[in-house]
Design a protein around this motif. Structure first.
Motif, PDB file in Angstrom:
ATOM      1  N   VAL A   1     -38.123  -1.497  66.173  1.00 21.95           N
ATOM      2  CA  VAL A   1     -36.875  -2.220  66.408  1.00 21.95           C
ATOM      3  C   VAL A   1     -35.996  -1.477  67.418  1.00 21.95           C
ATOM      4  CG1 VAL A   1     -34.706  -2.947  65.339  1.00 21.95           C
ATOM      5  CG2 VAL A   1     -36.883  -3.439  64.212  1.00 21.95           C
ATOM      6  N   ASP A   2     -35.843  -0.174  67.220  1.00 18.83           N
ATOM      7  CA  ASP A   2     -35.047   0.613  68.159  1.00 18.83           C
ATOM      8  C   ASP A   2     -35.584   0.499  69.576  1.00 18.83           C
ATOM      9  OD1 ASP A   2     -32.914   1.662  66.824  1.00 18.83           O
ATOM     10  OD2 ASP A   2     -33.955   3.471  66.153  1.00 18.83           O
ATOM     11  N   GLU A   3     -36.906   0.642  69.691  1.00 20.08           N
ATOM     12  CA  GLU A   3     -37.507   0.606  71.025  1.00 20.08           C
ATOM     13  C   GLU A   3     -37.351  -0.768  71.666  1.00 20.08           C
ATOM     14  OE1 GLU A   3     -41.133   3.858  70.866  1.00 20.08           O
ATOM     15  OE2 GLU A   3     -41.441   1.933  69.875  1.00 20.08           O
ATOM     16  N   ASN A   4     -37.527  -1.822  70.861  1.00 17.44           N
ATOM     17  CA  ASN A   4     -37.311  -3.173  71.371  1.00 17.44           C
ATOM     18  C   ASN A   4     -35.883  -3.342  71.853  1.00 17.44           C
ATOM     19  OD1 ASN A   4     -39.355  -5.529  71.175  1.00 17.44           O
ATOM     20  ND2 ASN A   4     -39.823  -4.296  69.360  1.00 17.44           N
ATOM     21  N   LEU A   5     -34.971  -2.769  71.085  1.00 16.65           N
ATOM     22  CA  LEU A   5     -33.550  -2.944  71.377  1.00 16.65           C
ATOM     23  C   LEU A   5     -33.163  -2.297  72.704  1.00 16.65           C
ATOM     24  CD1 LEU A   5     -31.053  -4.187  70.108  1.00 16.65           C
ATOM     25  CD2 LEU A   5     -30.603  -2.006  68.995  1.00 16.65           C
ATOM     26  N   VAL A   6     -33.717  -1.131  72.980  1.00 18.60           N
ATOM     27  CA  VAL A   6     -33.289  -0.429  74.194  1.00 18.60           C
ATOM     28  C   VAL A   6     -34.241  -0.674  75.359  1.00 18.60           C
ATOM     29  CG1 VAL A   6     -32.079   1.346  72.907  1.00 18.60           C
ATOM     30  CG2 VAL A   6     -34.449   1.728  73.575  1.00 18.60           C
ATOM     31  N   LEU A   7     -35.234  -1.530  75.158  1.00 13.25           N
ATOM     32  CA  LEU A   7     -36.185  -1.764  76.250  1.00 13.25           C
ATOM     33  C   LEU A   7     -35.559  -2.400  77.494  1.00 13.25           C
ATOM     34  CD1 LEU A   7     -39.261  -1.701  77.134  1.00 13.25           C
ATOM     35  CD2 LEU A   7     -39.006  -4.162  76.873  1.00 13.25           C
ATOM     36  N   PRO A   8     -34.839  -3.523  77.353  1.00 17.02           N
ATOM     37  CA  PRO A   8     -34.341  -4.161  78.578  1.00 17.02           C
ATOM     38  C   PRO A   8     -33.340  -3.253  79.270  1.00 17.02           C
ATOM     39  CG  PRO A   8     -34.231  -5.670  76.714  1.00 17.02           C
ATOM     40  CD  PRO A   8     -34.505  -4.307  76.158  1.00 17.02           C
ATOM     41  N   PRO A   9     -33.538  -2.981  80.549  1.00 20.80           N
ATOM     42  CA  PRO A   9     -32.631  -2.079  81.251  1.00 20.80           C
ATOM     43  C   PRO A   9     -31.235  -2.675  81.358  1.00 20.80           C
ATOM     44  CG  PRO A   9     -34.424  -2.802  82.683  1.00 20.80           C
ATOM     45  CD  PRO A   9     -34.620  -3.476  81.385  1.00 20.80           C
ATOM     46  N   VAL A  10     -30.255  -1.787  81.434  1.00 22.54           N
ATOM     47  CA  VAL A  10     -28.873  -2.222  81.580  1.00 22.54           C
ATOM     48  C   VAL A  10     -28.699  -2.880  82.948  1.00 22.54           C
ATOM     49  CG1 VAL A  10     -26.533  -1.342  81.898  1.00 22.54           C
ATOM     50  CG2 VAL A  10     -27.939  -0.513  80.000  1.00 22.54           C
ATOM     51  N   VAL A  11     -28.084  -4.078  82.968  1.00 22.21           N
ATOM     52  CA  VAL A  11     -27.901  -4.771  84.240  1.00 22.21           C
ATOM     53  C   VAL A  11     -26.450  -4.749  84.704  1.00 22.21           C
ATOM     54  CG1 VAL A  11     -29.874  -6.295  83.859  1.00 22.21           C
ATOM     55  CG2 VAL A  11     -27.606  -7.042  83.148  1.00 22.21           C
ATOM     56  N   ALA A  12     -25.533  -4.427  83.807  1.00 22.32           N
ATOM     57  CA  ALA A  12     -24.128  -4.368  84.194  1.00 22.32           C
ATOM     58  C   ALA A  12     -23.388  -3.504  83.184  1.00 22.32           C
ATOM     59  CB  ALA A  12     -23.524  -5.763  84.219  1.00 22.32           C
ATOM     60  N   GLU A  13     -22.229  -3.000  83.588  1.00 21.52           N
ATOM     61  CA  GLU A  13     -21.437  -2.201  82.666  1.00 21.52           C
ATOM     62  C   GLU A  13     -20.898  -3.083  81.545  1.00 21.52           C
ATOM     63  OE1 GLU A  13     -18.420  -0.309  84.968  1.00 21.52           O
ATOM     64  OE2 GLU A  13     -19.906   0.580  86.310  1.00 21.52           O
ATOM     65  N   ASP A  14     -20.317  -2.438  80.553  1.00 20.81           N
ATOM     66  CA  ASP A  14     -19.633  -3.161  79.484  1.00 20.81           C
ATOM     67  C   ASP A  14     -20.559  -3.922  78.548  1.00 20.81           C
ATOM     68  OD1 ASP A  14     -17.259  -2.255  80.501  1.00 20.81           O
ATOM     69  OD2 ASP A  14     -16.979  -4.025  81.775  1.00 20.81           O
ATOM     70  N   GLY A  15     -21.825  -3.553  78.498  1.00 21.82           N
ATOM     71  CA  GLY A  15     -22.691  -4.120  77.476  1.00 21.82           C
ATOM     72  C   GLY A  15     -22.288  -3.556  76.123  1.00 21.82           C
ATOM     73  N   MET A  16     -22.795  -4.178  75.047  1.00 18.78           N
ATOM     74  CA  MET A  16     -22.478  -3.648  73.729  1.00 18.78           C
ATOM     75  C   MET A  16     -23.282  -2.376  73.485  1.00 18.78           C
ATOM     76  SD  MET A  16     -22.406  -7.273  71.683  1.00 18.78           S
ATOM     77  CE  MET A  16     -22.186  -6.606  70.049  1.00 18.78           C
ATOM     78  N   SER A  17     -22.714  -1.446  72.725  1.00 21.25           N
ATOM     79  CA  SER A  17     -23.458  -0.235  72.398  1.00 21.25           C
ATOM     80  C   SER A  17     -24.401  -0.543  71.240  1.00 21.25           C
ATOM     81  CB  SER A  17     -22.487   0.872  71.983  1.00 21.25           C
ATOM     82  OG  SER A  17     -21.923   0.536  70.733  1.00 21.25           O
ATOM     83  N   VAL A  18     -25.378   0.344  71.064  1.00 20.59           N
ATOM     84  CA  VAL A  18     -26.332   0.156  69.974  1.00 20.59           C
ATOM     85  C   VAL A  18     -25.595   0.071  68.636  1.00 20.59           C
ATOM     86  CG1 VAL A  18     -28.237   1.242  68.725  1.00 20.59           C
ATOM     87  CG2 VAL A  18     -28.245   1.198  71.220  1.00 20.59           C
ATOM     88  N   ASP A  19     -24.555   0.883  68.475  1.00 19.62           N
ATOM     89  CA  ASP A  19     -23.785   0.856  67.231  1.00 19.62           C
ATOM     90  C   ASP A  19     -23.108  -0.491  66.996  1.00 19.62           C
ATOM     91  OD1 ASP A  19     -24.329   3.108  65.956  1.00 19.62           O
ATOM     92  OD2 ASP A  19     -22.561   4.243  66.636  1.00 19.62           O
ATOM     93  N   GLU A  20     -22.459  -0.990  68.047  1.00 25.53           N
ATOM     94  CA  GLU A  20     -21.810  -2.298  67.928  1.00 25.53           C
ATOM     95  C   GLU A  20     -22.823  -3.377  67.562  1.00 25.53           C
ATOM     96  OE1 GLU A  20     -18.457  -3.165  71.069  1.00 25.53           O
ATOM     97  OE2 GLU A  20     -19.916  -1.781  71.940  1.00 25.53           O
TER      98      GLU A  20
END
Ligand SMILES: Nc1ncnc2c1ncn2[C@@H]1O[C@H](COP(=O)(O)OP(=O)(O)O)[C@@H](O)[C@H]1O
Ligand SMILES: [Mg+2]
Lengths: 239, 296
Positions: free
Chosen positions: A102-121
């Protein structure tokens, strides 16, 4: 409902798409304003999923124009589209990687812009997923997979979300939480395209509805016209 | 007892070469779905880069430079990896949607060309590599026995490389991206990852591993145009036994089969060269997907 003068975020004009020899989209026209939630309705096989795939360059060939914030995407290679268009995609089959947890799936897509939600949020928004952080993607239930498929594009900072049949095959209690999630995202100002089979789910969430038939738009209905155009809509959706 | 331990260590020494080569094959197969027959040739090429860098630069190219063993440990993987990248970009890429057999045939052809090329300039029976560094010569006192220092170095170095590769693929962000690219290339691209580039670099990395193994082998075996051809057949048997696609499986099977071979030398020497093929037959009969492979 976004303000009347909201910017056009996505503008699709005369979009044609092919899988090999089969010509699927025939001059699709679509405009989505910033902060709007719209749905693509239509019978099975009408070309709704293909519209999303064509935006992302996941079809064999596409012509026409797809602009996000004025930037043309039609000639970009697939791997640049998410970044340039700040797009997040949740495919119909959910596309959870079985070999990743689950963690790996969650962080797989690269960030495309600032202000995305953090993993905690994100884990606050989807507490069930937090409990399953270390589980392989293949071990998740349908509902968990769906939540994860949405959650992972929130981390990337994408502001335009393409969500394909997120309610498919899920139990009512899960639909309820999905409904809450979409409402929250709407409140945060995301622009969302929902491909939906489940009209009862989509109707209260969306600002406008597009009805697709044979790869083009045949009807456009704003939320406040729903009642007046209900019969026409039913005619298009009935099998 | 000493004889057994010594043979075990020698077997392990062979095993690390099997492990490194089958690891490279597994990485390439996992990501590109290509059976890289040229892997042996890339191993051979790695050894020749070391040999040429040490002994022939001045004579052939008029460059008064000698690349020592340590330099070769870096140079050879770079050169071989680059060649791998060129081969992938210009040739293998075009075969992406075809049956395995085409990739196998293409890489077989590349193997013949590389072997022929080097056989033209070098003795097929082998040229010794004179560049083994001073610090690694001599023997190491292990307390209960003596063992050649260089071989011990080759074992430890290869183990570190193998397990580091495994760690990167299974436990890092980069590795999870590679695994995602294997599982669902389309979606992974749609998320914004350049999968074709990842594939090319991975092929280059697999080739570089073979080149690195070649450099490590140079001081032990003599450098010959056919050194890879002899080894790759055994390595393919290792891969069949371990099962395609599992990284740890490739490493462990390589090590284990090196040990098995070493032990066979002690207990029944005539079978030492065939024991691996015998095991391969057994595995094919009773567990066709290999020890670590997933049954379809
Ligand atoms: N990968 C594909 N290759 C060929 N034809 C496809 C492919 N995917 C979908 N189609 C065809 O394209 C048409 C539209 O499909 P799709 O966009 O998935 O419809 P919807 O999402 O509206 O149910 C259908 O006729 C379908 O059979
Ligand atoms: Mg669909």
């Amino acid at each position: 409902m976004p303000p009347e003068n909201a910017r056009e975020l996505l503008k699709i004009e005369n979009l044609h798409a092919w899988y090999g020899e089969s010509h699927i989209l025939h001059g699709m026209e679509l405009t989505v304003h910033e902060g709007e939630v719209i749905t693509l309705l239509g019978r099975n096989g009408s070309g709704r999923s293909t519209t999303l795939k064509a935006i992302l360059g996941l079809v064999g060939k596409r012509t026409g124009s797809i602009r996000v914030n004025g930037t043309e995407l039609i000639n970009l290679p697939t791997h640049q589209i998410a970044r340039v268009g700040k797009l997040g995609y949740c495919p119909e089959e959910r596309g959870i990687y079985a070999s990743l947890n689950v963690d790996e799936n969650l962080v797989l897509p690269p960030v495309v812009a600032e202000d995305g939600m953090s993993v905690d949020e994100i884990y606050q928004m989807f507490p069930n997923l937090r409990e399953r952080r270390k589980s392989q993607g293949s071990k998740l239930s349908g509902g968990e997979q769906q939540m994860l498929a949405i959650a992972r594009i929130l981390r990337t900072g994408a502001t335009l979300l393409l969500l394909d049949e997120i309610t498919e095959g899920l139990a009512p209690v899960i639909l309820k939480s999905l409904n809450d999630v979409i409402l929250k995202l709407r409140g945060k100002g995301y622009t969302i395209i929902l491909v939906e089979q489940n009209f009862h789910f989509a109707a209260p969430l969306a600002d406008r509805h597009y009805v697709i038939e044979h790869g083009r738009v045949v009807l456009q209905i704003a939320a406040d016209e729903l009642e007046a155009k209900q019969d026409e809509l039913n005619r298009h959706l009935s099998v | 007892m000493q004889l057994i331990t010594a043979q075990a260590l020698l077997g392990l020494n062979v095993g690390v070469f099997y492990a490194m080569l089958s690891l490279g094959l597994a990485v390439i197969f996992g990501l590109l779905n290509i059976i890289n027959f040229a892997h042996g040739a890339m191993y051979m090429l790695g050894a020749f880069v070391a040999l040429i860098g040490y002994s022939y630069l001045e004579q052939w190219f008029g460059i008064s430079l000698q690349i020592g063993f340590w330099g070769s440990l870096i140079m050879a993987p770079l050169v071989v990896g680059l060649l791998g990248i060129i081969i992938e970009r210009t040739m293998l890429k075009r075969l992406a949607n075809l049956d395995h057999i085409y990739g196998l045939l293409l890489t077989f052809g590349i193997t013949l060309i590389l072997q022929g090329l080097f056989a033209n300039y070098f003795n097929v029976s082998g040229t010794p590599y004179p560049g083994q560094p001073e610090v690694l010569s001599g023997v190491l006192n292990l307390g209960f026995m003596y063992f050649p220092t260089y071989r011990m170095f080759a074992i430890v170095f290869s183990l570190v490389v193998c397990f580091a590769t495994w760690y990167v693929i299974e436990h890092t962000r980069l590795g999870s991206r590679l695994r995602a690219g294997v599982e669902n290339p389309q979606l992974t691209q749609a998320f914004g990852l350049n999968v074709p580039l990842m594939v090319t670099l991975t092929f280059g990395f697999g080739a570089a591993l073979a080149g690195l193994a070649g450099v490590l082998a140079a001081p032990i075996y003599s450098v010959s145009p056919l050194m890879g051809a002899d080894l790759i057949i055994v390595v393919f048997a290792v891969v069949v036994i371990g099962g395609m696609g599992s990284i740890m499986g490739a490493i462990l099977t390589g090590l284990a089969l090196g040990l098995v071979e070493g032990m066979t030398k002690v207990f029944y020497p005539p079978a030492a060269n065939t024991v691996i093929f015998f095991l391969m037959v057994l595995v094919l009969l009773f567990r066709p997907a290999g020890l670590f492979g997933k049954e379809q």
